[in-house]
Design a protein around this motif. Structure first.
Motif, PDB file in Angstrom:
ATOM      1  N   PHE A 128       0.831  -1.198   0.000  1.00 54.21           N
ATOM      2  CA  PHE A 128       0.000   0.000   0.000  1.00 54.21           C
ATOM      3  C   PHE A 128       0.866   1.247   0.000  1.00 54.21           C
ATOM      4  O   PHE A 128       1.740   1.423   0.848  1.00 54.21           O
ATOM      5  CB  PHE A 128      -0.937  -0.003   1.208  1.00 54.21           C
ATOM      6  N   ASP A 129       0.588   2.109  -0.984  1.00 51.16           N
ATOM      7  CA  ASP A 129       1.227   3.416  -1.089  1.00 51.16           C
ATOM      8  C   ASP A 129       0.115   4.443  -0.949  1.00 51.16           C
ATOM      9  O   ASP A 129      -0.501   4.841  -1.923  1.00 51.16           O
ATOM     10  CB  ASP A 129       1.939   3.542  -2.431  1.00 51.16           C
ATOM     11  N   GLY A 130      -0.169   4.854   0.284  1.00 47.64           N
ATOM     12  CA  GLY A 130      -1.374   5.634   0.534  1.00 47.64           C
ATOM     13  C   GLY A 130      -2.583   4.735   0.337  1.00 47.64           C
ATOM     14  O   GLY A 130      -2.665   3.642   0.900  1.00 47.64           O
ATOM     15  N   VAL A 131      -3.553   5.183  -0.473  1.00 49.06           N
ATOM     16  CA  VAL A 131      -4.715   4.335  -0.768  1.00 49.06           C
ATOM     17  C   VAL A 131      -4.515   3.544  -2.050  1.00 49.06           C
ATOM     18  O   VAL A 131      -5.400   2.800  -2.463  1.00 49.06           O
ATOM     19  CB  VAL A 131      -5.999   5.181  -0.883  1.00 49.06           C
ATOM     20  N   GLU A 132      -3.358   3.684  -2.669  1.00 48.70           N
ATOM     21  CA  GLU A 132      -3.055   2.931  -3.883  1.00 48.70           C
ATOM     22  C   GLU A 132      -2.366   1.620  -3.516  1.00 48.70           C
ATOM     23  O   GLU A 132      -1.445   1.589  -2.701  1.00 48.70           O
ATOM     24  CB  GLU A 132      -2.145   3.754  -4.798  1.00 48.70           C
ATOM     25  N   ALA A 133      -2.846   0.541  -4.125  1.00 44.81           N
ATOM     26  CA  ALA A 133      -2.230  -0.771  -3.909  1.00 44.81           C
ATOM     27  C   ALA A 133      -1.311  -1.079  -5.089  1.00 44.81           C
ATOM     28  O   ALA A 133      -1.763  -1.158  -6.234  1.00 44.81           O
ATOM     29  CB  ALA A 133      -3.309  -1.848  -3.776  1.00 44.81           C
ATOM     30  N   ARG A 134      -0.035  -1.248  -4.827  1.00 37.57           N
ATOM     31  CA  ARG A 134       0.956  -1.485  -5.878  1.00 37.57           C
ATOM     32  C   ARG A 134       1.339  -2.964  -5.918  1.00 37.57           C
ATOM     33  O   ARG A 134       1.450  -3.614  -4.881  1.00 37.57           O
ATOM     34  CB  ARG A 134       2.195  -0.610  -5.641  1.00 37.57           C
ATOM     35  N   ARG A 135       1.532  -3.460  -7.111  1.00 39.37           N
ATOM     36  CA  ARG A 135       1.797  -4.868  -7.301  1.00 39.37           C
ATOM     37  C   ARG A 135       3.133  -5.296  -6.687  1.00 39.37           C
ATOM     38  O   ARG A 135       4.152  -4.616  -6.827  1.00 39.37           O
ATOM     39  CB  ARG A 135       1.799  -5.203  -8.789  1.00 39.37           C
ATOM     40  N   VAL A 136       3.109  -6.455  -6.033  1.00 34.88           N
ATOM     41  CA  VAL A 136       4.307  -7.084  -5.486  1.00 34.88           C
ATOM     42  C   VAL A 136       4.269  -8.556  -5.893  1.00 34.88           C
ATOM     43  O   VAL A 136       3.265  -9.237  -5.673  1.00 34.88           O
ATOM     44  CB  VAL A 136       4.376  -6.960  -3.954  1.00 34.88           C
ATOM     45  N   ASP A 137       5.336  -9.032  -6.497  1.00 34.33           N
ATOM     46  CA  ASP A 137       5.455 -10.446  -6.858  1.00 34.33           C
ATOM     47  C   ASP A 137       6.214 -11.174  -5.759  1.00 34.33           C
ATOM     48  O   ASP A 137       7.334 -10.794  -5.403  1.00 34.33           O
ATOM     49  CB  ASP A 137       6.200 -10.598  -8.189  1.00 34.33           C
ATOM     50  N   PRO A 158       9.003  -5.553  -6.447  1.00 30.97           N
ATOM     51  CA  PRO A 158      10.354  -5.011  -6.590  1.00 30.97           C
ATOM     52  C   PRO A 158      11.027  -4.769  -5.246  1.00 30.97           C
ATOM     53  O   PRO A 158      10.379  -4.409  -4.266  1.00 30.97           O
ATOM     54  CB  PRO A 158      10.116  -3.694  -7.324  1.00 30.97           C
ATOM     55  N   ALA A 159      12.327  -4.942  -5.242  1.00 28.69           N
ATOM     56  CA  ALA A 159      13.080  -4.903  -3.994  1.00 28.69           C
ATOM     57  C   ALA A 159      13.191  -3.509  -3.402  1.00 28.69           C
ATOM     58  O   ALA A 159      13.438  -3.366  -2.199  1.00 28.69           O
ATOM     59  CB  ALA A 159      14.480  -5.477  -4.233  1.00 28.69           C
ATOM     60  N   ASP A 160      13.026  -2.451  -4.222  1.00 33.75           N
ATOM     61  CA  ASP A 160      13.198  -1.094  -3.701  1.00 33.75           C
ATOM     62  C   ASP A 160      11.901  -0.492  -3.175  1.00 33.75           C
ATOM     63  O   ASP A 160      11.877   0.652  -2.722  1.00 33.75           O
ATOM     64  CB  ASP A 160      13.790  -0.178  -4.777  1.00 33.75           C
ATOM     65  N   LEU A 161      10.794  -1.242  -3.225  1.00 33.95           N
ATOM     66  CA  LEU A 161       9.511  -0.766  -2.705  1.00 33.95           C
ATOM     67  C   LEU A 161       9.368  -1.218  -1.257  1.00 33.95           C
ATOM     68  O   LEU A 161       9.404  -2.414  -0.974  1.00 33.95           O
ATOM     69  CB  LEU A 161       8.358  -1.323  -3.546  1.00 33.95           C
ATOM     70  N   PRO A 162       9.200  -0.286  -0.301  1.00 38.59           N
ATOM     71  CA  PRO A 162       9.062  -0.706   1.103  1.00 38.59           C
ATOM     72  C   PRO A 162       7.834  -1.595   1.293  1.00 38.59           C
ATOM     73  O   PRO A 162       6.770  -1.332   0.738  1.00 38.59           O
ATOM     74  CB  PRO A 162       8.906   0.622   1.861  1.00 38.59           C
ATOM     75  N   LYS A 163       7.982  -2.652   2.077  1.00 38.80           N
ATOM     76  CA  LYS A 163       6.886  -3.580   2.370  1.00 38.80           C
ATOM     77  C   LYS A 163       6.573  -3.466   3.857  1.00 38.80           C
ATOM     78  O   LYS A 163       7.435  -3.695   4.708  1.00 38.80           O
ATOM     79  CB  LYS A 163       7.285  -5.028   2.039  1.00 38.80           C
ATOM     80  N   GLU A 164       5.332  -3.109   4.162  1.00 36.19           N
ATOM     81  CA  GLU A 164       4.915  -2.921   5.542  1.00 36.19           C
ATOM     82  C   GLU A 164       3.624  -3.676   5.799  1.00 36.19           C
ATOM     83  O   GLU A 164       2.743  -3.737   4.947  1.00 36.19           O
ATOM     84  CB  GLU A 164       4.685  -1.430   5.852  1.00 36.19           C
ATOM     85  N   GLY A 165       3.500  -4.271   6.984  1.00 39.08           N
ATOM     86  CA  GLY A 165       2.259  -4.901   7.391  1.00 39.08           C
ATOM     87  C   GLY A 165       2.316  -6.411   7.394  1.00 39.08           C
ATOM     88  O   GLY A 165       3.234  -7.034   6.852  1.00 39.08           O
ATOM     89  N   LYS A 195       3.775   3.346  10.430  1.00 41.27           N
ATOM     90  CA  LYS A 195       3.369   2.760   9.156  1.00 41.27           C
ATOM     91  C   LYS A 195       2.668   3.753   8.249  1.00 41.27           C
ATOM     92  O   LYS A 195       1.993   3.366   7.293  1.00 41.27           O
ATOM     93  CB  LYS A 195       2.466   1.555   9.414  1.00 41.27           C
ATOM     94  N   ALA A 196       2.799   5.045   8.547  1.00 40.23           N
ATOM     95  CA  ALA A 196       2.230   6.115   7.714  1.00 40.23           C
ATOM     96  C   ALA A 196       0.753   5.880   7.429  1.00 40.23           C
ATOM     97  O   ALA A 196       0.315   5.880   6.291  1.00 40.23           O
ATOM     98  CB  ALA A 196       3.016   6.252   6.404  1.00 40.23           C
ATOM     99  N   ARG A 197      -0.015   5.667   8.488  1.00 41.80           N
ATOM    100  CA  ARG A 197      -1.444   5.470   8.352  1.00 41.80           C
ATOM    101  C   ARG A 197      -2.150   6.800   8.104  1.00 41.80           C
ATOM    102  O   ARG A 197      -1.648   7.861   8.453  1.00 41.80           O
ATOM    103  CB  ARG A 197      -2.013   4.814   9.613  1.00 41.80           C
ATOM    104  N   VAL A 246       0.562  14.816   1.803  1.00 45.19           N
ATOM    105  CA  VAL A 246       1.756  14.063   1.425  1.00 45.19           C
ATOM    106  C   VAL A 246       2.567  13.806   2.689  1.00 45.19           C
ATOM    107  O   VAL A 246       3.036  14.745   3.333  1.00 45.19           O
ATOM    108  CB  VAL A 246       2.605  14.817   0.377  1.00 45.19           C
ATOM    109  N   VAL A 247       2.691  12.542   3.050  1.00 48.40           N
ATOM    110  CA  VAL A 247       3.514  12.144   4.191  1.00 48.40           C
ATOM    111  C   VAL A 247       4.908  11.846   3.647  1.00 48.40           C
ATOM    112  O   VAL A 247       5.111  10.855   2.941  1.00 48.40           O
ATOM    113  CB  VAL A 247       2.932  10.918   4.904  1.00 48.40           C
ATOM    114  N   ALA A 248       5.854  12.721   3.943  1.00 48.98           N
ATOM    115  CA  ALA A 248       7.212  12.586   3.422  1.00 48.98           C
ATOM    116  C   ALA A 248       8.053  11.726   4.360  1.00 48.98           C
ATOM    117  O   ALA A 248       8.113  11.974   5.567  1.00 48.98           O
ATOM    118  CB  ALA A 248       7.858  13.962   3.260  1.00 48.98           C
ATOM    119  N   ARG A 249       8.663  10.706   3.772  1.00 49.03           N
ATOM    120  CA  ARG A 249       9.556   9.844   4.530  1.00 49.03           C
ATOM    121  C   ARG A 249      10.893   9.765   3.802  1.00 49.03           C
ATOM    122  O   ARG A 249      11.010  10.216   2.663  1.00 49.03           O
ATOM    123  CB  ARG A 249       8.948   8.455   4.700  1.00 49.03           C
ATOM    124  N   ALA A 250      11.854   9.186   4.452  1.00 47.03           N
ATOM    125  CA  ALA A 250      13.191   9.142   3.862  1.00 47.03           C
ATOM    126  C   ALA A 250      13.203   8.367   2.549  1.00 47.03           C
ATOM    127  O   ALA A 250      13.934   8.714   1.620  1.00 47.03           O
ATOM    128  CB  ALA A 250      14.185   8.521   4.845  1.00 47.03           C
TER     129      ALA A 250
END
Length: 530
Positions: A10-19, A71-78, A284-286, A324-328
């Motif tokens: 989850f990137d905000g309310v957008e769900a991005r694909r993870v294999d 992708p490995a550079d996308l943070p995975k949380e939850g 977790k940037a809720r 916009v929640v800005a993180r590192a």
């Protein structure tokens, strides 16, 4: 052997694909490793998966197990990655056939007994799965919520055993039905508020145009009562707004058994709320209260008691409609198109500088208390309304003849006029309200007549009306004209808008206060011949 399945991050309310990929390596020290930028909850998935497998009688092989989240550079949380990791591991072990997972995405948290626990974000995950041409496997408790996504296949098992049996053909899981549309609770009636006729008028104007509103008055004058009756004046959510709002609530985990409501959100956080609580963020940037109020109302009682940092964090979303929640390592966007309703006492003592029981420190006490709110925040408030103390004579009067139903009918007519103008101008439905009008649309539909423009210019010169204040005054005048059914904006509409707006006095103008009995705009109007 490498097995695969799809899940989402989850990137905000957008769900991005993870294999999710799992590989078993035989000639190595037995281990279970998850890679792909996982957070602590994802890293702990290996223990939950191990425990869930043991709970249904499966054991992990004495091999090196590598689970890759690409992708490995996308943070995975939850914890919702558990089910996908468990499914792809079962495919690698031959418990289910690898092609059984073709065409499916999966989210869910695993319990140590093999049950699948509910997670947040089922609705945006189902929408994303549909966009990818996939079905969604989710926990049974999330099935009614995911079914709201429309034409998408949903499997909602209670446990891993049920899912295994379904894939093997010994049990068939029925697709879940969408949850119910819940009726809202009883709405407080405006007829219950005695006195405060000017404040009721301001509340109706705010509801008709989606304007921000501030009530200022001593304790017990009815500020909170008035604010709590605003939802009853607003129309229900449109289907598009319902989907947008439900996506935010889904990510926050606030949808129970798929039950949605068409009532507009009304969020009222305590004044001790932090900046992260208001605008979102945290570990977790809720989404915060401002995003949970998307397409609804954010009510801030005791406005000066909020921290300056928290209040100033609302300046951008009040203009842009998003946070916009800005993180590192990422920037996370949440929608936050809300209507701000606020209330405050005139000073810390509560009474103010006039009338019976007046504060003995006035006007300094008032000035110091009101200065806790920055000028830019004040400038984004369209209507500032004084609520004087309600007298015994007011309380002895019978209930008013008009209540919520009558005011809501006028609001609906005014909003209908705005929707017609938006369609004629080719604007998106979310830009129909007068509070969002700008540019050519504002010039076309809210340009005042010559006397009205002269009054607006004189008020601007006398009271230091900013460019934003000029625009917001025109928007407010357009709403007043809509409530009247007028086709154009004339001088009386501008005059009422200026009286309601009451721009704060800047430094260097003495001890005048924004709410000292006669606002700047009122004085400006008095200087202009009729």
């Amino acid at each position: 052997m490498v097995a695969r399945v799809v899940t989402v991050a989850f990137d905000g309310v957008e769900a991005r694909r993870v294999d999710v990929q799992v590989q078993l390596v035989g000639a190595a020290q037995p281990s279970f490793t998850i890679v792909g930028l996982p957070d602590k909850a994802v890293a702990e998935s290996r223990e939950r998966v191990r425990g869930a497998f043991a709970g249904i009688g499966l054991g992990l092989p004495p091999k090196r197990i590598i689970a890759n989240l690409a992708p490995a550079d996308l943070p995975k949380e939850g914890s919702h990655f558990d089910l996908a990791i468990g499914l792809v591991l079962m495919a690698a072990l031959g418990v289910i056939t690898p092609d059984a997972l073709d065409g499916w995405a999966a989210i869910g948290e695993l319990g140590l007994d093999g049950r699948i626990a509910p997670v947040g974000g089922a609705l945006p995950a189902a929408v994303a799965a549909s966009a990818m041409g996939l079905g969604l496997i989710c926990p049974e408790a999330n099935g009614p919520e995911a079914a709201w996504a429309g034409e998408v296949a949903i499997l909602a098992p209670r446990s891993l055993i049920g899912l295994i049996n379904h894939f093997k053909g010994s049990q068939v899981l029925r697709p879940p039905e969408p949850g119910p549309v819940r009726a809202g609770g009883a709405v407080p009636d405006l007829r219950e508020v005695k006195g405060q006729e000017s404040a009721k008028r301001s509340l109706e104007i705010a509801a008709a145009g989606g304007h921000n509103l501030l009530f200022v008055g001593p304790p017990g004058s009815g500020k909170s009562m008035l604010a709590q009756r605003l939802p009853g004046l607003l129309p229900p959510l449109t289907p598009a707004e319902l989907l947008e709002t439900s996506m935010v609530w889904s990510v926050a985990g606030l949808i129970e058994r798929g039950a949605l409501t068409r009532d507009r959100p009304f969020r009222s956080p305590h004044h001790s709320a932090s900046m992260a609580a208001l605008t979102g963020g945290g570990l977790k940037a809720r989404p915060g209260e401002a995003s949970l109020a998307h397409n609804g109302v954010l009510f801030l009682d005791e406005l000066p008691e909020y921290s300056a940092q928290a209040l100033d964090s609302l300046r951008a979303p009040l203009e842009t409609g998003e946070i916009v929640v800005a993180r590192a390592n990422a920037h996370i966007r949440y929608p936050a198109r809300f209507q701000l309703i606020a209330a405050m006492n005139p000073c810390r003592c509560g009474i103010g500088g006039g009338g019976r029981g007046a504060c003995g420190k006035a006007p300094r006490c008032q000035r110091d208390y009101q200065n806790r709110i920055s000028g830019p925040v004040f400038d984004r408030i369209d209507l500032t309304v004084e609520t004087p103390p309600v007298t015994a004579a007011d309380m002895a009067l019978p209930p008013p003849a008009e209540g919520t139903a009558e005011a809501a009918a006028r609001v609906a007519v005014a909003r209908g006029l705005q929707a017609e103008r938006a369609r004629a101008a080719g604007l998106a439905p979310d830009q129909a309200l007068n509070a969002r009008a700008s540019g050519e649309t504002l010039e076309r539909f809210a340009a005042p007549d010559a006397p009205g423009r002269a009054l607006l210019m004189r008020a601007g010169e006398a009271g230091g009306l900013t460019a934003r204040g000029w625009v917001r005054t025109l928007r407010l005048a357009r709403t007043i004209a809509d409530l009247e059914g007028a086709s154009g904006v004339v001088r009386r509409h501008i005059a009422e808008a200026l009286v309601h707006r009451r721009t704060p006095v800047g430094p260097g103008t003495g001890d005048a206060l924004p709410w000292s009995g006669s606002g700047v705009a009122t004085d400006s109007i008095a200087q202009v011949p009729p």
